[in-house]
Design a protein around this motif. Sequence first.
Motif, mmCIF file in Angstrom:
data_model
loop_
_atom_site.group_PDB
_atom_site.id
_atom_site.type_symbol
_atom_site.label_atom_id
_atom_site.label_comp_id
_atom_site.label_asym_id
_atom_site.label_seq_id
_atom_site.Cartn_x
_atom_site.Cartn_y
_atom_site.Cartn_z
ATOM 1 N N UNK A 66 0.755 -1.075 0.011
ATOM 2 C CA UNK A 66 0.083 0.036 -0.188
ATOM 3 C C UNK A 66 0.823 1.038 -0.159
ATOM 4 N N UNK A 67 2.359 1.262 0.605
ATOM 5 C CA UNK A 67 2.631 2.390 0.730
ATOM 6 C C UNK A 67 3.157 2.642 -0.938
ATOM 7 N N UNK A 68 3.640 1.864 -1.484
ATOM 8 C CA UNK A 68 4.360 1.779 -2.923
ATOM 9 C C UNK A 68 2.892 2.501 -3.588
ATOM 10 N N UNK A 69 1.825 2.075 -3.638
ATOM 11 C CA UNK A 69 0.722 2.462 -4.254
ATOM 12 C C UNK A 69 0.464 4.074 -3.825
ATOM 13 N N UNK A 70 0.598 4.486 -2.540
ATOM 14 C CA UNK A 70 0.519 5.904 -2.154
ATOM 15 C C UNK A 70 1.591 6.536 -2.722
ATOM 16 N N UNK A 71 2.865 6.247 -2.758
ATOM 17 C CA UNK A 71 4.018 7.155 -3.362
ATOM 18 C C UNK A 71 3.816 7.189 -4.572
ATOM 19 N N UNK A 72 3.423 6.201 -5.570
ATOM 20 C CA UNK A 72 3.603 6.378 -6.862
ATOM 21 C C UNK A 72 2.347 6.832 -7.244
ATOM 22 N N UNK A 73 1.221 6.859 -6.748
ATOM 23 C CA UNK A 73 0.055 7.630 -7.396
ATOM 24 C C UNK A 73 -0.379 8.627 -6.581
ATOM 25 N N UNK A 74 0.112 8.986 -5.577
ATOM 26 C CA UNK A 74 -0.563 10.210 -4.750
ATOM 27 C C UNK A 74 0.522 10.947 -4.167
ATOM 28 N N UNK A 75 1.938 10.649 -4.721
ATOM 29 C CA UNK A 75 2.953 11.741 -4.214
ATOM 30 C C UNK A 75 2.973 12.197 -2.585
ATOM 31 N N UNK A 76 2.568 11.188 -1.772
ATOM 32 C CA UNK A 76 2.628 11.725 -0.327
ATOM 33 C C UNK A 76 1.340 12.193 0.114
ATOM 34 N N UNK A 77 0.496 12.356 -0.633
ATOM 35 C CA UNK A 77 -0.781 13.171 -0.382
ATOM 36 C C UNK A 77 -1.813 11.809 0.146
ATOM 37 N N UNK A 78 -1.532 10.837 -0.112
ATOM 38 C CA UNK A 78 -1.935 9.602 0.674
ATOM 39 C C UNK A 78 -0.839 8.888 1.088
#
Length: 614
Positions: A377-389
């Motif tokens: 999930x952290x990979x999803x967050x960083x790749x698609x939401x740039x830290x905003x999730x």
Amino acid sequence: MKKFNRASKIKKSTVVLASTTALLLGLAACSGDSGSEGGSTDGGGSTGGDSEETGDDLFSIDDFDVIKGENGEEMIEGGSLNVALVTDTPFEGTLNPNFYQGTFDKQVIDWFNENLLAVDENFTYTQEGAATFEINDDGDVFTFTINENLNWHDGEPVTAEDWVFAFEVLGHPDYPATRFSEASNVQGFNEFRAGDADDISGLNIIDEKTLEITFTEASPSLLASGVWDYPMPKHIFEDIEVADMESSPEVRENPIGYGAFKVESVTPGEAVVYSKNEDYWRGEPNLDEVILSVVNPQTISQSLQNGEVDIAVYPADQYADNYERLTNVEFLGITDLAYTYIGFQMGTWEDNQNVFDEDKAVSDINLRKAMAYAVDNQGVAENFYDGLRWGANTLLAPSHPDYYDESIEGYTQDIDEANRILDEAGYEDVDGDGFREDPNGEELVLNFASMSGGDTAEPIATYYMQAWEDVGINVQLLDGRLQEFNTFYDRLEAADQEIDVYQGAWGVGSDVDPTGLWGSSAAYNYTRWTDERNDELLAQGVSEEALDIERRQEIYKEWQEYMVEQVPAFPTLYRSELTAVNNRVVNFAPFRASGTEVYLNELGVTADSAETAN
């Protein structure tokens, strides 16, 4: 705006355009860092940032202001404001707080109606709302006084009788929606709903503007959204059958409230035009008109840039690619009272109760744990939401820091552990096709329901399915496609047995109490999972013993740990909520920001037309 470095981050645009294989390799390379942290800076500016997007940086929600204040220009008299409802589907149009189900209808309602009770920054009721209150010494009887100047948009006063009428509708056997659970703490409500009483004993009308409510017991939740505080205009609805109210013109076409703006017209599913409520109890609004229109997520950035939209809840997955060119708007940001999660549909909804089915494939806790360990999930967050999730660990959100426990490990990607669990539970690839059969040697195929919307919806759903395939679990999209928003929730609400796994989102509300989503009798418990210990902990969290905040913290820590252990669902991402606001707009705060004391009657503009960035 400052951004925070994550050396392992892969540029999002590369990922979105890549093949599925490259996407998966990129996510696998991501680190397991928990969340975005760092000190606050100046909160951004009209562009929301001044440093170049390099692909190696993450944004932080701490860098955004919550309020759009003065802009150095004088506010004009009147004016019209354009608001976007950012969605790729029509809004449902159930425009009454007692009946709506979806977030988009709620956004429409927020412009013409409001809670009677106001809250502070800690989500605790204050005396600043349209109703004030007194509490008895035992903490179980509240006496509410409705503001003398509070009237419905047709000029009729908002009364205690209207408030009682709302409770009676919620408790009626023909009530078609799910909000009855939010009134079940009122003495006598459950008996009334069951048909064992002719009225609700805990409701006592003192006079036209005063209502006494007796609750079943004192609870910490009563001061944090624990009171159903949306009256219904009895003079409008009393001659309509409860079963017909939800579909009536009074809800769909001519909804009425008592907020700063009133509905002039509704184009079903597409737009709403509001005019100012000159009789608003806080004072006459500055604006003459608000026009709300549906705007597709794929075109919202262009609409903002062209000045076609003044205010929009902005897709976090688009921010990094667009903030530098949107010089005509300021981005406001809050930690969202919500999270996304993967749920496992394990039963049915019968006679207003969840019924757990132990024979469903995902009712096996081993399968659920393995699927939770399989994803990053952290990979999803960083790749698609740039830290905003950011990757989530428990089923309470950090929007409630007194209760959210960041020390709980939760589920982070561990492929070896996922495979070990499956092997030991008897899930084996019997026929050599790369997919595991169930412990009985039968084919195992799970249907995954996920919503459409935005550029990232499909690649994220694809990632999850591929991650599960990597540990030998065959998961396919329900009906071979993403589900439109309304259809998705209709099928979950009906406990559609074609659904095994789903990706949902939950707004946690002002009170930390998670019973509305995870209780055995909760209609929104779309997992349909029931558990005695879960119900015990949830009951303790709103009991008199939980009036001691330290004891309540202990209860919810145990609950969070228990839900990780039982994994009826696992959280995927915590969220920030961004709102883009044109530079001409002053005195605005997002509706979900608490305790700002910025009200819609103060909202205004400093120019006749929106600023553009062309």
